[in-house]
Design a protein around this motif. Sequence first.
Motif, PDB file in Angstrom:
ATOM      1  N   PHE A   1       0.860  -1.187   0.000  1.00 33.22           N
ATOM      2  CA  PHE A   1       0.000   0.000   0.000  1.00 33.22           C
ATOM      3  C   PHE A   1       0.898   1.240   0.000  1.00 33.22           C
ATOM      4  O   PHE A   1       1.741   1.405   0.884  1.00 33.22           O
ATOM      5  N   ILE A   2       0.715   2.093  -1.006  1.00 30.94           N
ATOM      6  CA  ILE A   2       1.473   3.338  -1.100  1.00 30.94           C
ATOM      7  C   ILE A   2       0.495   4.469  -0.796  1.00 30.94           C
ATOM      8  O   ILE A   2      -0.440   4.708  -1.538  1.00 30.94           O
ATOM      9  N   GLY A   3       0.703   5.162   0.309  1.00 30.31           N
ATOM     10  CA  GLY A   3      -0.281   6.111   0.816  1.00 30.31           C
ATOM     11  C   GLY A   3      -0.424   7.377  -0.006  1.00 30.31           C
ATOM     12  O   GLY A   3       0.387   7.692  -0.888  1.00 30.31           O
ATOM     13  N   THR A   4      -1.450   8.121   0.313  1.00 27.01           N
ATOM     14  CA  THR A   4      -1.778   9.367  -0.372  1.00 27.01           C
ATOM     15  C   THR A   4      -0.586  10.321  -0.392  1.00 27.01           C
ATOM     16  O   THR A   4       0.014  10.607   0.644  1.00 27.01           O
ATOM     17  N   GLY A   5      -0.227  10.790  -1.586  1.00 20.42           N
ATOM     18  CA  GLY A   5       0.826  11.787  -1.720  1.00 20.42           C
ATOM     19  C   GLY A   5       2.231  11.301  -1.460  1.00 20.42           C
ATOM     20  O   GLY A   5       3.172  12.099  -1.427  1.00 20.42           O
ATOM     21  N   ALA A   6       2.410  10.005  -1.281  1.00 26.04           N
ATOM     22  CA  ALA A   6       3.762   9.472  -1.078  1.00 26.04           C
ATOM     23  C   ALA A   6       4.573   9.589  -2.366  1.00 26.04           C
ATOM     24  O   ALA A   6       4.014   9.630  -3.460  1.00 26.04           O
ATOM     25  N   MET A   7       5.887   9.632  -2.222  1.00 26.03           N
ATOM     26  CA  MET A   7       6.775   9.740  -3.376  1.00 26.03           C
ATOM     27  C   MET A   7       7.880   8.696  -3.262  1.00 26.03           C
ATOM     28  O   MET A   7       8.493   8.535  -2.197  1.00 26.03           O
ATOM     29  N   ILE A   8       8.130   7.983  -4.362  1.00 20.00           N
ATOM     30  CA  ILE A   8       9.193   6.978  -4.401  1.00 20.00           C
ATOM     31  C   ILE A   8      10.135   7.355  -5.534  1.00 20.00           C
ATOM     32  O   ILE A   8       9.714   7.485  -6.690  1.00 20.00           O
ATOM     33  N   THR A   9      11.394   7.555  -5.214  1.00 19.39           N
ATOM     34  CA  THR A   9      12.354   7.990  -6.227  1.00 19.39           C
ATOM     35  C   THR A   9      12.738   6.834  -7.145  1.00 19.39           C
ATOM     36  O   THR A   9      12.459   5.674  -6.874  1.00 19.39           O
ATOM     37  N   GLN A  10      13.419   7.160  -8.227  1.00 18.63           N
ATOM     38  CA  GLN A  10      13.587   6.243  -9.353  1.00 18.63           C
ATOM     39  C   GLN A  10      14.385   4.983  -9.016  1.00 18.63           C
ATOM     40  O   GLN A  10      15.295   4.997  -8.219  1.00 18.63           O
ATOM     41  N   TYR A  11      13.978   3.898  -9.676  1.00 18.23           N
ATOM     42  CA  TYR A  11      14.664   2.603  -9.683  1.00 18.23           C
ATOM     43  C   TYR A  11      14.827   1.984  -8.300  1.00 18.23           C
ATOM     44  O   TYR A  11      15.801   1.280  -8.041  1.00 18.23           O
ATOM     45  N   LEU A  12      13.854   2.214  -7.439  1.00 15.47           N
ATOM     46  CA  LEU A  12      13.870   1.573  -6.122  1.00 15.47           C
ATOM     47  C   LEU A  12      12.972   0.344  -6.116  1.00 15.47           C
ATOM     48  O   LEU A  12      12.038   0.221  -6.917  1.00 15.47           O
ATOM     49  N   ASN A  13      13.262  -0.559  -5.191  1.00 13.91           N
ATOM     50  CA  ASN A  13      12.446  -1.753  -4.984  1.00 13.91           C
ATOM     51  C   ASN A  13      11.748  -1.669  -3.632  1.00 13.91           C
ATOM     52  O   ASN A  13      12.387  -1.362  -2.612  1.00 13.91           O
ATOM     53  N   ILE A  14      10.444  -1.949  -3.637  1.00 12.94           N
ATOM     54  CA  ILE A  14       9.648  -1.936  -2.417  1.00 12.94           C
ATOM     55  C   ILE A  14       9.203  -3.369  -2.148  1.00 12.94           C
ATOM     56  O   ILE A  14       8.564  -4.003  -2.996  1.00 12.94           O
ATOM     57  N   ALA A  15       9.522  -3.897  -0.968  1.00 13.98           N
ATOM     58  CA  ALA A  15       9.203  -5.284  -0.635  1.00 13.98           C
ATOM     59  C   ALA A  15       7.699  -5.511  -0.622  1.00 13.98           C
ATOM     60  O   ALA A  15       6.898  -4.586  -0.415  1.00 13.98           O
ATOM     61  N   SER A  16       7.303  -6.765  -0.822  1.00 12.74           N
ATOM     62  CA  SER A  16       5.905  -7.147  -0.669  1.00 12.74           C
ATOM     63  C   SER A  16       5.440  -6.862   0.763  1.00 12.74           C
ATOM     64  O   SER A  16       6.243  -6.802   1.699  1.00 12.74           O
ATOM     65  N   ASN A  17       4.123  -6.652   0.915  1.00  6.74           N
ATOM     66  CA  ASN A  17       3.518  -6.446   2.239  1.00  6.74           C
ATOM     67  C   ASN A  17       4.103  -5.250   2.977  1.00  6.74           C
ATOM     68  O   ASN A  17       4.326  -5.280   4.184  1.00  6.74           O
ATOM     69  N   THR A  18       4.337  -4.181   2.205  1.00  7.01           N
ATOM     70  CA  THR A  18       4.879  -2.943   2.768  1.00  7.01           C
ATOM     71  C   THR A  18       3.835  -1.839   2.719  1.00  7.01           C
ATOM     72  O   THR A  18       3.101  -1.708   1.735  1.00  7.01           O
ATOM     73  N   LEU A  19       3.758  -1.061   3.781  1.00 11.16           N
ATOM     74  CA  LEU A  19       2.887   0.114   3.818  1.00 11.16           C
ATOM     75  C   LEU A  19       3.749   1.360   3.873  1.00 11.16           C
ATOM     76  O   LEU A  19       4.567   1.511   4.790  1.00 11.16           O
ATOM     77  N   ILE A  20       3.581   2.226   2.878  1.00 12.52           N
ATOM     78  CA  ILE A  20       4.249   3.528   2.841  1.00 12.52           C
ATOM     79  C   ILE A  20       3.223   4.574   3.247  1.00 12.52           C
ATOM     80  O   ILE A  20       2.187   4.719   2.598  1.00 12.52           O
ATOM     81  N   GLY A  21       3.471   5.296   4.320  1.00 13.18           N
ATOM     82  CA  GLY A  21       2.496   6.235   4.847  1.00 13.18           C
ATOM     83  C   GLY A  21       2.269   7.441   3.948  1.00 13.18           C
ATOM     84  O   GLY A  21       3.072   7.761   3.068  1.00 13.18           O
ATOM     85  N   ALA A  22       1.163   8.119   4.194  1.00 13.27           N
ATOM     86  CA  ALA A  22       0.808   9.307   3.431  1.00 13.27           C
ATOM     87  C   ALA A  22       1.918  10.342   3.499  1.00 13.27           C
ATOM     88  O   ALA A  22       2.452  10.630   4.577  1.00 13.27           O
ATOM     89  N   GLY A  23       2.301  10.892   2.345  1.00 12.77           N
ATOM     90  CA  GLY A  23       3.300  11.943   2.286  1.00 12.77           C
ATOM     91  C   GLY A  23       4.731  11.502   2.480  1.00 12.77           C
ATOM     92  O   GLY A  23       5.645  12.328   2.458  1.00 12.77           O
ATOM     93  N   ALA A  24       4.958  10.221   2.661  1.00 13.44           N
ATOM     94  CA  ALA A  24       6.328   9.729   2.869  1.00 13.44           C
ATOM     95  C   ALA A  24       7.146   9.889   1.595  1.00 13.44           C
ATOM     96  O   ALA A  24       6.624   9.874   0.481  1.00 13.44           O
ATOM     97  N   VAL A  25       8.460  10.040   1.763  1.00  9.62           N
ATOM     98  CA  VAL A  25       9.382  10.146   0.629  1.00  9.62           C
ATOM     99  C   VAL A  25      10.394   9.015   0.759  1.00  9.62           C
ATOM    100  O   VAL A  25      11.188   8.977   1.702  1.00  9.62           O
ATOM    101  N   VAL A  26      10.353   8.102  -0.206  1.00 11.07           N
ATOM    102  CA  VAL A  26      11.216   6.918  -0.167  1.00 11.07           C
ATOM    103  C   VAL A  26      12.419   7.174  -1.075  1.00 11.07           C
ATOM    104  O   VAL A  26      12.265   7.426  -2.273  1.00 11.07           O
ATOM    105  N   VAL A  27      13.629   7.105  -0.495  1.00 14.46           N
ATOM    106  CA  VAL A  27      14.840   7.428  -1.261  1.00 14.46           C
ATOM    107  C   VAL A  27      15.826   6.259  -1.318  1.00 14.46           C
ATOM    108  O   VAL A  27      16.913   6.395  -1.876  1.00 14.46           O
ATOM    109  N   LYS A  28      15.456   5.122  -0.743  1.00 18.75           N
ATOM    110  CA  LYS A  28      16.300   3.936  -0.857  1.00 18.75           C
ATOM    111  C   LYS A  28      15.410   2.696  -0.842  1.00 18.75           C
ATOM    112  O   LYS A  28      14.242   2.750  -0.449  1.00 18.75           O
ATOM    113  N   ASP A  29      15.984   1.575  -1.298  1.00 22.71           N
ATOM    114  CA  ASP A  29      15.227   0.327  -1.352  1.00 22.71           C
ATOM    115  C   ASP A  29      14.639  -0.020   0.010  1.00 22.71           C
ATOM    116  O   ASP A  29      15.260   0.216   1.065  1.00 22.71           O
TER     117      ASP A  29
END
Length: 214
Positions: A168-196
């Motif tokens: 689940f990738i929350g509202t307004g979250a941002m994931i930068t290029q060429y990253l991998n997100i594991a299965s069964n992961t929750l990214i909170g609203a507005g979060a910024v993901v900058v590494k795998d």
Amino acid sequence: MSNSIVLVGGGGHCKVVLDVIKENNYYDEICISDLKENIGKEILDIRIEYTDDQLDDLFKKGISFAFVSMGKININDQRMKLYKKIKNIGFNIPKIISKSSNVSIYTEISEGTFVGKNAVINPGVKIGKNCIINTGAIVEHDCIIRDNVHIGPGAVLSGGVTVGENSFIGTGAMITQYLNIASNTLIGAGAVVVKDINEPGVYVGNPAKEIRKE
């Protein structure tokens, strides 16, 4: 009844799915199944008349299409259980894509996936089964989204991102290029993901950090 559909799940997300179905005039007849206590309630002028236990009967009566219209707000597999149920019954499971979305012809979108209003999906993207790409989400080139993933409203996936199943990738979250997100992961609203993210869990903040394991 060959061009009829049953929407499975009568909550808020059902309104969004139903609105897109109506705008595209996809089906001649639409019915909704939900929990027994919700029988009689209306969603956009359509009355909930059936429970999920009656899906077999609806199929036998000639309704050939079904779609999971239950939302997904956390890491659970209830949507996938419903998807497997209608698949096993024998329903045809369509893709439902808003006219206002901008979806490249060079994408692959699997059955059971919903693409909401003003979403953007660019070339080279592959989206699995039973996903939600919600209102205004942006999925850039060459992303891979596995089965049963919800990309929340306004979320942005930069190019080449891979999202594991049941995430689940929350509202307004941002994931930068060429990253991998594991299965069964929750990214909170507005979060910024900058590494795998290699371990399932709940991640929030800028930059996103794990606050709970799953």
